[in-house]
Scaffold this active site. Structure first.
Site: not given
Ligand SMILES: *Cc1c(COP(=O)(O)O)cnc(C)c1O
Length: 393
Positions: A377, A89, A111
């Site tokens: 992620s 993020k 948000e």
């Molecule tokens: C917010 C988040 C997601 C989902 O958001 P995307 O916009 O689909 O990437 C996935 N993994 C993590 C660790 C997140 O914080």
């Protein structure tokens, strides 16, 4: 590029900017200026410097040997979990805070669902010395207490959204309402490839550093600058968009998107928008969303607050309907199991969101020499309480 957004902000039939009149000036200014601003040498220099020295990029591409042995193939992990604040993020919020500064804005709103985007926004607002208000569903404030504490420590005001399901969708509505009331001084940092044009394209560009690095790292480690397959989870779709970006036009790369099946896609408790969604407008963009016959949004459910969103970004709606991406779903129990599997095989505790991407592994038929990259992620510290409920199962 075949999958690029057009002049009006559409990917195929999806996208656009379905906004209230009061936001027209803000959005029109962004649409007119974003490309020149973010492509300017000055902006690129500042952006790349911060990604390197502040976020800690490039994030490693790690060959997961024991995981690979288990699935009899070659699996690499793109380690977005190692970024400052613990997920991908921050790539986007760094880009957008620089943009807000260039536009002369003094107040930041955002948000958040799981709180990862709220933390990433509060972080860059502190870095830039700007006031910050984060809208968060009342229910998410309860279940994501550590991230709420981080935002407060960082100096942000966390405002509860008390309507509807009291989760991400409702927090987004509140943020849009705030923006309508403060169009002059306020910049809205959206956390995924969703919302009105130009946000989906802008966020995808900021996150595209993931696939840019992947190309270089794969070339150095495997001798070829693309993998056979990339797997990513989809909430709104920003980590997936970043991981796919530079490979979208390379048909040798299979793109796999993993949606949160919740308790099962037929259970009525799911967030599998890509499978269950139909065309409609949510948060100012035409895309796929979960809605009933009257166009009312169906409340999403997932064990992972970051995937608990009833829509997906318009780029993904287009990629799915054109057959470019393949969609799999992972239910809560499968994600938990995959989270434990990675932890015990590699010593890496993944975010519950990322665990959904890993839960795709048992569903894929691999060839031994194939190279698969899983976009990891985020890290799982925020999810420990949830994981530990399943420790002895
Ligand atoms: C917010 C988040 C997601 C989902 O958001 P995307 O916009 O689909 O990437 C996935 N993994 C993590 C660790 C997140 O914080």
């Amino acid at each position: 590029m075949k999958y690029e957004v057009d002049q009006l902000g559409f990917y195929g039939r999806y996208g656009g900017a379905f906004i209230p009149e009061l936001l027209h000036k803000n959005i029109a200014e962004l649409q007119a200026r974003y490309l020149d601003l973010i492509n300017s040498q000055d902006f690129q220099r500042q952006f790349n410097r911060l990604l390197c020295d502040y976020v800690g990029r490039p994030s490693p591409l790690y060959f997961a040997k024991r995981l690979s042995d288990k699935y009899q193939t070659k699996i690499y992990l793109k380690r977005e979990d190692l970024n400052h604040t613990g997920s991908h993020k921050i790539n986007n919020t760094i880009g957008q805070i620089l943009l807000a500064k260039h536009l002369g804005k003094t107040r930041i709103i955002a948000e958040t669902g799981a709180g990862q985007h709220g933390v990433a926004t509060a972080t860059v607002a502190a870095l830039a010395g700007l006031k910050c208000v984060v809208y968060m569903g009342e229910k998410d404030i309860e279940r994501q207490a550590p991230n709420v504490a981080r935002m407060k420590m960082l100096g942000a005001t966390v405002k509860p959204a008390t309507s509807g399901s009291k989760t991400l969708k409702d927090a987004t509505n509140e943020a849009i309402r705030d923006w309508i009331n403060h169009p002059e001084d306020t910049y809205y940092i959206i956390g995924s490839v969703v919302g009105p044009h130009p946000y989906p394209d802008m966020v995808a560009r900021f996150q595209s550093v993931i696939s840019e690095e992947m190309m270089q790292q794969l070339a150095a480690q495997t001798g070829r600058d693309y993998p056979d397959r990339i797997i990513a989870c989809i909430g709104g779709g920003s980590n997936a968009a970043g991981a796919y970006y530079h490979f979208l036009d390379n048909d040798n790369v299979e793109l796999v998107s993993v949606e949160a099946g919740g308790l099962g896609i037929d259970s009525g408790h799911s967030a599998a928008t890509s499978v269950l969604g139909t065309d409609g407008v949510i948060h100012a963009s035409l895309t796929k969303l979960m809605q009933d016959a009257d166009g009312q949004i169906i409340e999403p459910y997932s064990i992972s607050a970051g995937l608990d969103y009833p829509g997906i970004g318009p780029l993904h709606a287009h990629l799915i309907s054109s057959g470019r991406t393949k969609v799999l779903t992972a239910n809560d129990d499968e994600a938990i199991k995959a989270g434990y599997e990675l932890t015990r095989l590699e010593g890496i505790i993944p975010a519950l969101e990322s665990a959904h991407a890993l839960a795709a592994l048992p569903k894929i038929k691999f060839k031994p020499d194939e190279i698969t990259v899983v976009n990891l992620s985020g890290r799982g510290d925020k999810d420990l309480a949830t994981y530990l409920k399943f420790l002895n199962q």
